[in-house]
Each structure stands twice: as structure tokens, then as C-alpha cells.
Design a protein around this motif. Structure first.
Motif, PDB file in Angstrom:
ATOM      1  N   ALA C  77     -66.938   8.470  17.532  1.00 56.99           N
ATOM      2  CA  ALA C  77     -67.090   8.759  16.111  1.00 56.99           C
ATOM      3  C   ALA C  77     -66.684   7.533  15.298  1.00 56.99           C
ATOM      4  CB  ALA C  77     -66.242   9.959  15.719  1.00 56.99           C
ATOM      5  N   VAL C  80     -69.538   5.198  15.383  1.00 53.03           N
ATOM      6  CA  VAL C  80     -70.685   5.648  14.601  1.00 53.03           C
ATOM      7  C   VAL C  80     -70.412   5.513  13.111  1.00 53.03           C
ATOM      8  CG1 VAL C  80     -72.033   7.683  13.989  1.00 53.03           C
ATOM      9  CG2 VAL C  80     -71.548   7.200  16.363  1.00 53.03           C
ATOM     10  N   LEU C  81     -69.215   5.950  12.691  1.00 59.68           N
ATOM     11  CA  LEU C  81     -68.956   5.997  11.256  1.00 59.68           C
ATOM     12  C   LEU C  81     -68.419   4.687  10.719  1.00 59.68           C
ATOM     13  CD1 LEU C  81     -67.508   9.579  10.952  1.00 59.68           C
ATOM     14  CD2 LEU C  81     -69.779   8.786  10.374  1.00 59.68           C
ATOM     15  N   GLY C  82     -68.043   3.787  11.587  1.00 51.49           N
ATOM     16  CA  GLY C  82     -67.630   2.481  11.116  1.00 51.49           C
ATOM     17  C   GLY C  82     -66.225   2.475  10.564  1.00 51.49           C
ATOM     18  N   ARG C  83     -65.787   1.298  10.185  1.00 47.94           N
ATOM     19  CA  ARG C  83     -64.409   1.175   9.742  1.00 47.94           C
ATOM     20  C   ARG C  83     -64.275   1.217   8.239  1.00 47.94           C
ATOM     21  NH1 ARG C  83     -61.530  -2.955  13.773  1.00 47.94           N
ATOM     22  NH2 ARG C  83     -62.147  -1.813  15.623  1.00 47.94           N
ATOM     23  N   ARG C  84     -65.243   0.640   7.562  1.00 46.34           N
ATOM     24  CA  ARG C  84     -65.072   0.497   6.132  1.00 46.34           C
ATOM     25  C   ARG C  84     -65.212   1.850   5.456  1.00 46.34           C
ATOM     26  NH1 ARG C  84     -69.156  -2.541   3.997  1.00 46.34           N
ATOM     27  NH2 ARG C  84     -70.256  -2.399   5.958  1.00 46.34           N
ATOM     28  N   LEU C 217     -60.117  12.065  13.747  1.00 43.92           N
ATOM     29  CA  LEU C 217     -61.497  12.558  13.630  1.00 43.92           C
ATOM     30  C   LEU C 217     -61.726  13.204  12.266  1.00 43.92           C
ATOM     31  CD1 LEU C 217     -62.381  14.193  17.060  1.00 43.92           C
ATOM     32  CD2 LEU C 217     -63.776  12.581  15.797  1.00 43.92           C
ATOM     33  N   ARG C 220     -61.629  10.783   9.364  1.00 43.57           N
ATOM     34  CA  ARG C 220     -62.819   9.931   9.361  1.00 43.57           C
ATOM     35  C   ARG C 220     -64.005  10.682   8.764  1.00 43.57           C
ATOM     36  NH1 ARG C 220     -62.763   5.265  11.913  1.00 43.57           N
ATOM     37  NH2 ARG C 220     -61.113   5.637  13.396  1.00 43.57           N
ATOM     38  N   LEU C 221     -64.166  11.933   9.205  1.00 43.83           N
ATOM     39  CA  LEU C 221     -65.260  12.740   8.666  1.00 43.83           C
ATOM     40  C   LEU C 221     -65.062  12.961   7.165  1.00 43.83           C
ATOM     41  CD1 LEU C 221     -65.800  15.443  11.407  1.00 43.83           C
ATOM     42  CD2 LEU C 221     -67.367  13.656  10.722  1.00 43.83           C
ATOM     43  N   THR C 224     -65.805   9.782   5.174  1.00 47.19           N
ATOM     44  CA  THR C 224     -67.224   9.461   5.081  1.00 47.19           C
ATOM     45  C   THR C 224     -67.903  10.431   4.130  1.00 47.19           C
ATOM     46  OG1 THR C 224     -66.994   9.018   7.401  1.00 47.19           O
ATOM     47  CG2 THR C 224     -69.174   8.813   6.488  1.00 47.19           C
ATOM     48  N   GLU C 225     -67.494  11.700   4.234  1.00 45.69           N
ATOM     49  CA  GLU C 225     -68.043  12.703   3.335  1.00 45.69           C
ATOM     50  C   GLU C 225     -67.756  12.299   1.899  1.00 45.69           C
ATOM     51  OE1 GLU C 225     -70.495  15.599   3.494  1.00 45.69           O
ATOM     52  OE2 GLU C 225     -69.452  15.027   5.303  1.00 45.69           O
ATOM     53  N   SER C 227     -67.446   9.475   0.652  1.00 45.04           N
ATOM     54  CA  SER C 227     -68.169   8.308   0.177  1.00 45.04           C
ATOM     55  C   SER C 227     -69.597   8.649  -0.214  1.00 45.04           C
ATOM     56  CB  SER C 227     -68.179   7.229   1.252  1.00 45.04           C
ATOM     57  OG  SER C 227     -69.022   7.635   2.296  1.00 45.04           O
ATOM     58  N   GLN C 228     -69.997   9.876   0.020  1.00 49.48           N
ATOM     59  CA  GLN C 228     -71.375  10.220  -0.316  1.00 49.48           C
ATOM     60  C   GLN C 228     -71.540  10.485  -1.798  1.00 49.48           C
ATOM     61  OE1 GLN C 228     -73.120  13.218   2.119  1.00 49.48           O
ATOM     62  NE2 GLN C 228     -73.275  11.810   3.803  1.00 49.48           N
TER      63      GLN C 228
END
Lengths: 491, 159, 228
Positions: C77, C80-84, C217, C220-221, C224-225, C227-228
Motif C-alpha cells: 500500500a 501504491v499510494l506513495g509517500r507524498r 495502513l 495512509r488511506l 490519500t482520501e 487529498s482528493q
């Protein structure tokens, strides 16, 4: 010394856990950890292989004697594949250094550890755990290429493999509910009374489809062309060469030890035939190198399933020879595809640009088709004699399909060879012709050298394979090795 | 011939029903996230099946409460296996969701067939071959609709 | 039409499976290895919770594999999701109750989590259950204040060393001439907190690893969420 066997699984896991931390401390130190661990694993296994008495042995993990605890079962077959896992892990090590390399190398170590576990474990549920670990590490490594297509291929593979693990668990639940044990040797003792019925057959089918996802079995292999086309060549070579064989090995062990129903063998035979037909025809239609290799790999695995379906493990030698042969050839071909990926038509004139690669391609193709005296011929010859000796019409049909598939195989491989040796079109500049070179060509050369060495030493290699096959076929030996003193009374 | 409705039948029917519903959901859904959710349902079903494989009516949880004579206890092995299977499932699901987030950012859709089409197009474009007609939707060369200009998320298009 | 066929197929499959599974002897499983383990486990591992002795003793390598799977999933994960992570400016902050409650609950959840981990060999519970509570404790502030960040480097440090210590305890047994992952230091004090030798240590490693893995995990999710 035998206890050190557990190290071949434990040390890669340890390395994987610590690698992200160590890489942050010192990259120059961190990059050597993975290869060092794998090299040590090779050394342990090679030592067991060379100095051992060639007698199988069992290691009880945690000191709990099977069937209560989990055991590692090491006969020459298991040792051979465990050694292959560590060695190929070393050969296909992801050396590339970037910001993700710690994670990628950790996943690769996990993949190798899980593959080793798949080869050695003697417990059904433990096999499932290692199988899932292989799957998850593969998802990560495929997705690591970072393209949109790779993500899409990964999620489709993940869902299919999820169906597979649901079915596998269902089969395990059925078996445990019926027999109350998970140890393969213990199951082998109980199977004739308790699992030779519809329930056993249903459990076998669940396990077959579940584990068949990785073994590229016919209906559950749609992930193969997508994943091999989007993953890196090195990873594809590892998956097609080794992981598929390990899944196949598990099914073979289950078939030999636990499920003796003739229906089980028939299902495998039919699925194998369908796999050969669909795989080889799709490979013939493919216009792209990696896709062609992926489909051809489905066809080859189908041939292995046909060999596996022979009654009473008679096909053991053929399975072993074909599997090892395919392991070497497919790994080599995928390494060539590293430089030669893309449309087949683009390859025109590449023989002149890189003659060594073209020569290797022809060598691999000839052996894959089965040209004497290359090892591929002997592997195929073993299977043909076994199949021809059967009287049941289904086996003869398998033989026919197998021979026809060989013709198709020859057609598409030599078509590519012809394209390679054509002269380059006038309008293209020399630097547009794809070149195979560098590390991947060297790796392919390694496999080619191995193939030639096998050709020269075909008699001793054949003898050795025969002893391995005979040992793996011996169910009583398996049971007596796991339960040494009191066979039959293991409660 | 309808068998008597015993608790045994109800439990088994639940386990197998959940598994079947989940598997059917995976096959029938067109949305990738629903496929992942269906997998979760199917996994719940097989986990129940595993627990049932070691269950006894007349028994207690396998924990010693006193030294000496013990009451009958249920089989501890399936419970340990289910614990393992659940954790494995959680890991795989988390990974699946994170991949789905990326796919949605890149393709602006999670429709199963659309994602497959775009993937095939991407693979063919990388390889430089004319696109193979998709195995699953053999409708000829359908032109792909362009990805909508107004993306769902402007920030995550490339990582 | 295709859906109907699919449903019919699924229904038929279900009935077939039910018919087959009906052959199992429900409520009276064979318990071949189950009863043997029940008889031997207290003496061999010193844990009153027999599930714990299976998870950390008889099937310890399964547990190790499962930790590796969680680790692989978290690492994948991460790939896939990257660091930034873009700052989560768009998400609104949690309400008063969530923020205050999160502050109060955090120490309580930590305590309960560690309690469950340390008593895994005596009571129902253990490293997995406790680890999940720990992860939830760390995730709560993230829900309350979306801008808050978990220290990913600290988490990966815990991930790495917790997993490594599980293996190292196993290797210690190997170094003492026993089998890999064999329980050590078993004392004859069944039912006490310090009764099960190295098992609580293993469970501590499992709990920390599961907690760190899930927390990383989830965050991270969530990020990313956001950042949308």
C-alpha cells in the motif's frame, strides 16, 4: 544441521522486516542484506543437498511433533525447489535503486521466503498461509511498476486470487471437518477411509481451483497475460518460472498423498487439455513478445497438468523434467523479452544487432519445441511414452492434443525467429532496432549455459531426476518420515 | 423432501449462503469496489465454515478456568486458523482499497469493463501493437470515451 | 439474461455445497489433533488459553506468516499510494465531542490494548485483538483532527523491530539447541501472569506489529482520501 532448514524461511522474513529501517540508516549497507541472506539460504540448502544422505527428513517447527505442530518436509524434490526459489530470487534480485527500493527488496525477500515455505511445508493450512503471502507480495511487486495498467492488472489479479483463497479455505474447512487434522502425512493415512467420497472430491475441487489460480490452471488464468505484460520482466520470469511450478507441486502432492479418486485425475486431465488448447492458440495469435510468452506459459502448464493426471504418480518423472525444463526456458525467454518487449514486427533485424540474444532465442525455442538432443526432447519423450502406454481414451486424447500443441508451438516460435533474422527495413535507423543487452542478456546467457550443460550431462541428470521422482512418489516413505517410530498410531 | 430445520442446518446454510452470495457478487458486480466487498462477504462465510468445522454443542471455550477436571471444550485449532484467516483478509482488503483509490484517480472510473478496456488499450499502446480485442467484451474496436476533463480529483493524477 | 444465468449458477452451487457439507458430522467434530492439543497444551506451553498456545506454539509459523502478510500489504500500500501526502486542508475538523472524546479515550484505549495483549495467554484476547485496539487509539486523533500526522518513520521502526523480535525469540530457541520458535522459560505456575514463558513476549511483538501495521495502513488511506 537439519534444524537449519527453518532458517531459509526465517532469515528472509527477518531481513524483510528490518530492511526498511536499515536502508534508512545506510543504503550502501542495506543493499547487500537481501542478496547476502539469499546466498546464505542457497548455501544451507546446497549443503543439505550435497552432504545429506538423500533421505527425506522432517523438521518439527516449535518442537511440537506433527501432527499437532507444523512440520517442514524435505525430500530431494522439496529441497530442489526450495533451492531454486532462493537461487532465482538471487538471480532476479531487484537491484534498481530509487526511493522505493527498500520496500521492493523487502517484498522480494517475502516472496522468496513464501516460495521456500511452499516447497517445504507439510501442513495444509500452513501452505495456505504461505500461498497468500506469495500472492500479497506479488500484488505489491506488480503494482510497483506504477503504471495505470499495472494497477488495473493487479486489482483484477487480486480479485481472482481472492476467489481462489475463499475456495481454498472452503476446501480446508471441509477436510478439517471430516478428518480433524491438517498434516499432510496424517491426512495421507486417513484419506483412504475418510476422504474417498463425494466430500473428499468436493474438497479437492475447491483446493484445485483455489491453488490453480497461481498454477495458471485453465479457467482461472485470465490474470496471466495482463500481469506478465505489465510487471517487470524479472518478476514475470520469477512468477512464470518458479511460483507457478510451486503451486503445481502442491496440487501434485495433494493428489499423490490424499486424493486418490480417479475423478480427481480426470478433472485435472480435462482442465489441462483445455489449458493447452487455449494457451497455445492464444500464443499463436499474439502479436507481442511478452503476451506470447504468457500464453505459451499457460499452454506449458497445461501440459504439466496432463502429465500430473497419469494414475498413481506414473507421470512424476515427466512432470519433474518438464517443470524444470520450463523453469529454465521461460526464465531465459522472459529475460530476452526484457530488451525485446513490444510488437513482434519491431524485432526485424535485431539478430544483426545482437547476435548472441538471437542465438539464445533459437536455442530456447528449439528446446521448448523438443528438438533432440536438447533436454526438452527428453522431457517431452518421457511424457509421450507414459501417455501412449495408457488405454483410456481420455489419455490418448491428451496425447493427441499435446502433439498438435507442439506443432503450434513450433509455428509461433519459429515465426518469431524468422522475424528476428530478417534484415532490418531500410527506413529505420539502426538505433531504432531493439537491442537485448546488459544484465538481462547476461542472465539469459546463464540459463542458456545451464541448458547446454544439461544437454551434455543428460544421462546423469536423467538418473538423478529418476531417483527424485521415485522418492517423491513413495507415499509410505512420506508417512514414515513424518511419523518415524509409530506409523499408524499418531494420536 | 425438506429436511428438518435444525440449528445445524441453519448454521451451515448461513456459512454456505454467505460464501455463495459473496462469490456470486464477485461474478455479477460491475463495480470493482463492490467486487472487493463481495469478497469480504465470501470470506466471512468461509470463516464461519471453518469455525463450524470444530464446533461442539456441549462444550465451552478452550480456556482453562480451574485446575483439575475440565469440562468439554471446543476444538481450538479452527479458532486459531480463523484468527489467521481474518487478519490475512484485512491485509488484502486494505491493499485492494489502496489500489482502487489509485485506479479511480488515473482512470476516473471503477467500472469493471471500462477499466479492463483502458488497461488493454494501455498495454497495447506500450507494446506498440494494434489492440487485441478484449476477451471479455468482444464488441469490436470500440472507441474509448475520452477521460472527462474535469477529473474527480485534480491533485492525485500522477504520483 | 447473463445475470439470471449467474444467479441460477450461484444458487445451484450453493445447494450442491450444502448437500456436500451436510455429510459432515456437525456438533461432534472428530477433533483428532484438537483433543490431543487440549490435553497437552497447558503442560507444554504454560498458557491457560489454549487458542493462544495454538497460535503461538503449535502453529507459530502460521502467525509469523500472517504478520508477514500484513507487513507485505502495508508495504505494498505504501508503494501504491506513495509517500507524498498533500496537506488535508479540505477535510473539516471533527466536532467538539469527537475531539474531546478522542483526547479522553486515547489513554484508556492504550491501557486496554496493552492489558489485552499481556493477558492473551490467560483470557480471551491477545496480540491481534489488542493490536487492533492500539491502532484504533492512534487513529482516533486522526479522525478528530485530519491535519494531524502520524509519524510514519516511528511506525515503520516499530513495525520492523516488533516483527524482528518475534523471529529473534524463535531463533533464540534454535541457538539453545531447540527447534525454531519453540517456547522457552516455561514455569510451572499455570494461570499466573508470568506463566507462559516467551509466549507473552511473542504476543507483545504481535500486538505492536499489528497495531503499527494497521495504524499506518489506515492513516495512509485516510490521508490519500483527504487529498482528493
Amino acid at each position: 544441521m537439519n534444524g537449519a532448514l527453518a532458517l531459509t524461511i526465517a532469515l528472509p522474513l527477518l531481513g524483510a522486516f528490518l530492511l526498511p529501517v536499515l536502508m534508512r540508516v545506510s543504503v550502501a549497507f542495506g543493499v547487500w542484506i537481501g542478496p547476502a541472506i539469499l546466498a546464505y539460504g542457497c548455501w544451507i540448502l546446497g549443503d543439505l543437498w550435497l552432504t545429506g544422505s538423500m533421505q527425506p527428513f522432517s523438521v518439527a517447527l516449535g518442537g511440537f511433533a506433527p501432527p499437532l505442530g507444523i512440520n517442514l518436509y524435505a525430500d530431494t524434490l522439496a529441497l530442489l525447489f526450495a533451492l531454486a526459489a532462493q537461487l532465482l530470487g538471487l538471480i532476479f534480485w531487484p537491484f534498481k535503486l530509487d526511493q522505493d527500493s527498500a520496500r521492493r527488496q523487502a517484498l522480494m525477500l517475502l516472496l522468496v521466503a513464501a516460495s521456500t515455505g511452499l516447497a517445504l511445508s507439510g501442513d495444509l493450512f500452513n501452505l495456505y498461509v504461505f500461498y497468500e503471502l506469495t500472492a500479497v507480495a506479488t500484488f505489491g511487486l506488480v503494482a510497483a511498476s506504477g503504471t495505470s495498467a499495472a494497477y488495473a492488472a493487479t486489482i483484477r489479479y487480486l480479485i481472482l486470487s481472492g476467489i481462489g483463497s475463499v475456495l481454498t479455505l472452503f476446501g480446508i474447512a471441509l477436510i478439517y471437518g471430516q478428518t480433524g487434522t491438517l498434516n499432510l502425512a496424517h491426512l495421507a493415512q486417513l484419506a483412504p477411509e475418510q476422504l474417498s467420497n463425494e466430500l473428499g472430491l468436493a474438497a479437492f475441487l475447491s483446493l484445485l481451483i483455489g491453488i490453480g489460480v497461481k498454477a495458471e490452471l485453465f479457467p482461472v488464468n485470465t490474470w496471466v497475460p495482463e500481469v506478465y505484460a505489465t510487471a517487470s520482466s524479472r518478476l514475470s520470469a520469477f512468477l512464470a518460472g518458479l511460483v507457478s511450478k510451486l503451486a503445481l507441486l502442491i496440487i501434485l502432492r495433494l493428489l499423490l498423498l490424499v486424493f486418490h479418486q480417479p475423478e480427481a485425475a480426470q478433472v485435472i486431465l480435462i482442465l489441462g487439455i483445455l489449458g493447452v488448447v487455449s494457451g497455445e492458440l492464444a500464443a499463436w495469435r499474439a502479436k507481442e513478445m511478452r503476451r506470447m510468452l504468457a500464453f505459451s506459459s499457460i499452454g506449458q502448464l497445461g501440459v504439466l497438468f496432463i502429465a500430473m493426471a497419469l494414475p498413481d504418480g506414473q507421470g512424476m518423472l515427466a512432470v519433474l523434467a518438464l517443470a524444470l525444463h520450463h523453469l529454465v526456458i521461460k526464465s531465459g525467454l522472459f529475460m530476452l523479452a526484457d530488451g525485446w518487449g513490444g510488437a513482434l514486427q519491431r524485432l526485424r533485424g535485431s539478430a544483426a544487432a545482437s547476435p548472441l540474444a538471437a542465438g539464445l532465442f533459437v536455442l530456447f525455442s528449439l528446446s521448448l519445441v523438443g528438438m533432440p538432443p536438447l533436454p526438452g526432447f527428453w522431457a517431452k519423450f518421457t511424457l509421450i511414452t507414459e501417455l501412449a502406454g495408457q488405454t483410456e481414451p481420455l489419455y490418448l486424447m491428451g496425447l493427441t492434443v499435446f502433439l498438435l500443441a507442439t506443432v503450434v508451438e513450433a509455428a509461433y516460435l519459429f515465426r518469431v525467429a524468422a522475424i528476428i533474422y530478417q534484415s532490418a527495413p531500410q527506413e529505420r535507423r539502426p538505433d531504432e532496432i531493439p537491442k537485448a543487452g546488459g544484465l538481462s542478456l547476461a542472465t539469459a546467457g546463464l540459463f542458456g549455459a545451464g541448458l547446454i550443460a544439461t544437454t551434455l550431462l543428460i544421462a546423469p541428470v536423467g538418473d538423478r531426476l529418476q531417483t527424485i521422482a521415485a522418492q517423491a512418489q513413495d507415499v509410505d516413505l512420506y508417512i514414515n518420515t513424518v511419523f518415524p517410530a509409530t506409523p499408524g498410531a499418531s494420536q | 423432501m425438506i429436511p428438518a430445520l435444525t440449528p445445524e442446518l441453519i448454521l451451515y446454510a448461513t456459512a454456505i449462503g454467505l460464501t455463495t452470495i459473496g462469490l456470486a457478487g464477485v461474478v455479477l458486480s460491475v463495480h470493482l469496489f463492490r467486487m472487493v466487498l463481495s469478497l469480504v462477504i465470501a470470506e466471512a462465510g468461509v470463516n464461519l465454515m471453518l469455525v463450524l468445522a470444530g464446533y461442539r454443542w456441549d462444550a465451552v471455550a478452550p480456556i482453562l478456568t480451574s485446575l483439575g477436571e475440565q469440562p468439554a471444550m471446543v476444538d481450538p485449532v479452527p479458532q486459531a486458523m480463523v484468527l489467521t484467516a481474518i487478519v490475512i483478509g484485512v491485509g488484502v482488503q486494505a491493499l485492494a482499497v489502496s489500489i482502487l483509490i489509485r485506479i479511480r484517480q488515473r482512470y476516473a472510473t471503477l467500472d469493471r469493463w471500462e477499466v479492463a478496456e483502458r488497461m488493454d488499450a494501455d498495454i497495447a499502446a506500450t507494446a506498440g501493437t494494434p489492440r487485441d480485442v478484449s476477451q471479455e467484451a468482444p464488441l469490436g474496436e470500440r472507441p474509448l470515451p475520452p477521460i472527462p476533463a474535469k477529473r474527480v480529483d485534480p491533485s492525485g493524477s500522477e504520483s | 439474461m447473463g445475470n439470471l444465468t449467474g444467479l441460477l449458477f450461484a444458487g445451484g452451487l450453493g445447494f450442491m455445497l450444502l448437500a456436500i457439507a451436510g455429510g459432515l458430522d456437525f456438533g461432534a467434530p472428530p477433533m483428532l489433533i484438537g483433543s490431543a492439543i487440549q490435553a497437552q497444551a497447558p503442560a507444554e506451553t504454560g498458557a491457560t488459553n489454549i487458542v493462544t498456545s495454538v497460535v503461538l506454539g503449535y502453529r507459530a509459523i502460521d502467525t509469523l506468516g500472517e504478520l508477514s502478510i500484513l507487513f507485505a500489504a502495508a508495504a505494498s500500500a505504501g508503494l501504491v499510494l506513495g509517500r507524498r501526502h498533500t496537506s488535508a486542508g479540505t477535510q473539516t475538523e471533527g466536532g467538539f465531542i469527537l475531539r474531546t472524546g478522542g483526547g479522553i479515550l486515547f489513554p484508556l484505549m492504550m491501557t486496554i490494548g496493552f492489558y489485552i495483549i499481556f493477558h492473551g495467554h490467560l483470557t480471551p484476547g491477545g496480540g491481534f485483538q489488542g493490536g487492533v485496539i492500539l491502532a484504533a487509539a492512534f487513529f482516533l486523533p486522526l479522525l478528530a483532527r485530519p491535519g494531524a500526522k502520524l509519524h510514519h518513520s516511528t511506525l515503520s521502526l516499530i513495525e520492523g523491530f516488533a516483527g524482528a523480535s518475534f523471529i529473534l525469540v524463535g531463533l533464540l530457541a534454535l541457538a539453545e539447541g531447540k527447534a525454531f520458535l519453540q517456547p522457552l522459560l516455561i514455569q510451572d505456575t499455570l494461570g499466573q501472569l508470568f506463566s507462559a514463558g516467551t509466549l507473552p513476549l511473542l504476543y507483545l511483538a504481535v500486538g505492536l506489529k499489528v497495531g503499527a501495521e494497521l495504524a499506518s495502513l489506515l492513516s495512509r488511506l485516510a490521508q490519500t482520501e483527504a487529498s482528493q
